[in-house]
Design an enzyme around this catalytic site. Structure first.
Site, PDB file in Angstrom:
ATOM      1  N   SER A  70      19.469  -3.459  -1.369  1.00 21.94           N
ATOM      2  CA  SER A  70      18.085  -3.868  -1.573  1.00 21.94           C
ATOM      3  C   SER A  70      17.517  -3.173  -2.809  1.00 21.94           C
ATOM      4  CB  SER A  70      17.268  -3.560  -0.308  1.00 21.94           C
ATOM      5  OG  SER A  70      15.997  -4.149  -0.359  1.00 21.94           O
ATOM      6  N   ARG A  77       3.911  -3.070   7.371  1.00 17.93           N
ATOM      7  CA  ARG A  77       5.278  -3.001   7.889  1.00 17.93           C
ATOM      8  C   ARG A  77       5.633  -4.248   8.692  1.00 17.93           C
ATOM      9  NH1 ARG A  77      10.017  -1.098   6.337  1.00 17.93           N
ATOM     10  NH2 ARG A  77      11.358  -0.456   8.049  1.00 17.93           N
ATOM     11  N   ASP A 121      20.133 -13.894   4.401  1.00 16.94           N
ATOM     12  CA  ASP A 121      19.130 -13.072   3.723  1.00 16.94           C
ATOM     13  C   ASP A 121      18.236 -13.982   2.889  1.00 16.94           C
ATOM     14  OD1 ASP A 121      17.624 -11.292   2.274  1.00 16.94           O
ATOM     15  OD2 ASP A 121      19.325 -10.188   1.427  1.00 16.94           O
ATOM     16  N   HIS A 139      18.185  -9.950   5.774  1.00 15.27           N
ATOM     17  CA  HIS A 139      18.223  -8.933   4.726  1.00 15.27           C
ATOM     18  C   HIS A 139      18.733  -7.598   5.257  1.00 15.27           C
ATOM     19  CE1 HIS A 139      17.275  -6.957   1.005  1.00 15.27           C
ATOM     20  NE2 HIS A 139      16.429  -6.135   1.594  1.00 15.27           N
ATOM     21  N   ASP A 140      18.418  -7.282   6.491  1.00 17.58           N
ATOM     22  CA  ASP A 140      18.845  -6.014   7.086  1.00 17.58           C
ATOM     23  C   ASP A 140      20.347  -5.933   7.329  1.00 17.58           C
ATOM     24  OD1 ASP A 140      16.494  -4.658   7.072  1.00 17.58           O
ATOM     25  OD2 ASP A 140      16.020  -4.940   9.193  1.00 17.58           O
TER      26      ASP A 140
END
EC number: 2.3.1.46
Length: 386
Positions: free
Chosen positions: A156, A226, A321, A354-355
């Site tokens: 990232s 968040r 992602d 994405h994680d």
């Protein structure tokens, strides 16, 4: 506590102090700064086995192992760093740090400002860029006596730092690993960051960034920021499998409190994050993301920006992602191929979005281990360098 056999075990962070002024891209100068660092493994005699780990937006220096015997959670990339793991600490000397502007021990908004009676910098802390971070990482390299990194690795925002290393210091790394990243942010990504920032800036407890002086904290704003970010880190399929439309109580409550499991999850993640992260740091990190664009000084040509790189590249993306889609990684690959640079690319089928870069997905781990190689490869590269 008995730690797993493939864990680096207990680790102790180190603080490195730099007394020389740091000139930043924004035009401002930090008179001095500190970097919080962790290392794993042993640096070999010719210092040819060092790997630098660059962290993402909410990351820090604690990438592997444990700080205390009773810690329930290991470092943020413990799945990939340790004895026998993809980044094998039996073979490599691994360095992880908290970037300036952060809130985990390195100089940042919560640090004392020597030009203001040592009160916290707060909103007076300068905006920093990925290039500024890489510059401080190079200074850390010098302090450690590491002239060339065997590899610089990041996911990232960390991948952006690795990419910047290859452009700014082409002679100081042999391998560059860019995971779930992009050569610059899209308008959509900048928009997500702006929504997150406005959540913080509009919180009445923000006090123009001087919340510490006012004995307050923009908790609500940071929670919302968040929550927005977390939605973008997960794929639709991952959210479907994890939560679906499951209700917390099993029935509709006909109100605005938490009803769906996904709502409960987002609020929990936001709450936990707000306890451990600084709001001014969040603003700084998102702006660093927005500003990143190594092609900007090369006529906005990524091909031109990558033309002077000298290292081997591994570019990794994940099919689900959508924050940094595979097409963004392919832009980097295309620029490298056009320049006839050595590059390996893998788009991994993974459901975590994405994680995904944080998970020990078998093909991902296997690819990373193969690209980094082992002791025999270290010997051959050392001979080539000599």
């Amino acid at each position: 506590m008995s730690f797993p056999a493939d864990s680096v075990g207990l680790v102790t962070p180190q603080k490195f102090q730099f007394e020389e002024p740091l000139h930043l891209e924004c035009g401002r100068v930090l008179p001095r700064f500190e970097l919080m660092v962790e290392t794993y493994g042993t640096l070999n005699a010719d210092k040819s086995n060092a790997i630098l780990i660059c962290h993402a937006l909410s990351g820090h220096h604690h990438a592997a192992g444990y700080h205390h015997e009773d810690d329930k959670k290991a470092g943020w990339w413990d799945s990939c760093i340790g004895p026998g793991k993809a980044i094998d600490t039996n073979k490599f000397f691994v360095v992880a740090l908290n970037n300036i502007g952060g809130c985990s021990g390195s100089t940042g908004p919560t640090s004392p400002n020597p030009e203001n009676d040592n009160r916290p910098y707060g909103p007076d802390f300068p905006l920093v860029t990925v290039r500024d971070w890489v510059k401080t990482q190079a200074m850390l390299s010098d302090r450690l006596g590491i002239s060339v990194w065997y590899a610089v690795v990041g996911g990232s925002l960390g991948g952006m730092q690795a990419l910047q290393w290859s452009v700014d210091y082409p002679d100081r790394l042999q391998k560059c690993v860019v995971i779930a990243s992009a050569p610059k942010l899209s308008a959509q990504n900048i928009a997500f960051n702006e929504v997150a920032r406005q959540s913080i800036l509009s919180d009445p407890d923000f006090h123009h960034g001087r919340y510490l002086e006012n004995d307050s904290y923009p908790k609500r704003g940071l929670i919302l920021a968040r929550m927005v970010g977390h939605i973008t880190y997960l794929s639709e399929e991952a959210m479907k499998q994890k939560f679906g439309r499951d209700l917390k109580s099993g029935k509709f409550m006909y109100g605005f409190d938490v009803e769906f499991q996904v709502e409960s999850y987002l609020r929990y993640q936001g709450e936990q994050f707000s306890r451990n992260f600084d709001a001014n740091t969040y603003l700084i990190m998102t702006k660093a993301l927005d500003y990143f664009d190594p092609s900007r000084e090369y006529g906005h040509s990524l091909t031109e920006a990558m033309s002077k790189t000298k290292c081997q590249f591994l570019i990794v993306s994940f099919t689900t992602d959508w924050r940094f889609a595979p097409s963004r990684s392919q832009e980097i690959v295309d620029a490298l191929i056009t320049n006839h640079k050595p590059v390996s690319y893998l788009d991994i089928d993974a459901e975590q979005g994405h994680d995904s870069f944080l998970f020990p997905i078998p093909l991902y781990v296997k690819t990373l281990r193969a690209f980094l190689g082992g002791e025999e490869h270290l010997k051959s590269t050392s001979l080539e360098a000599s």
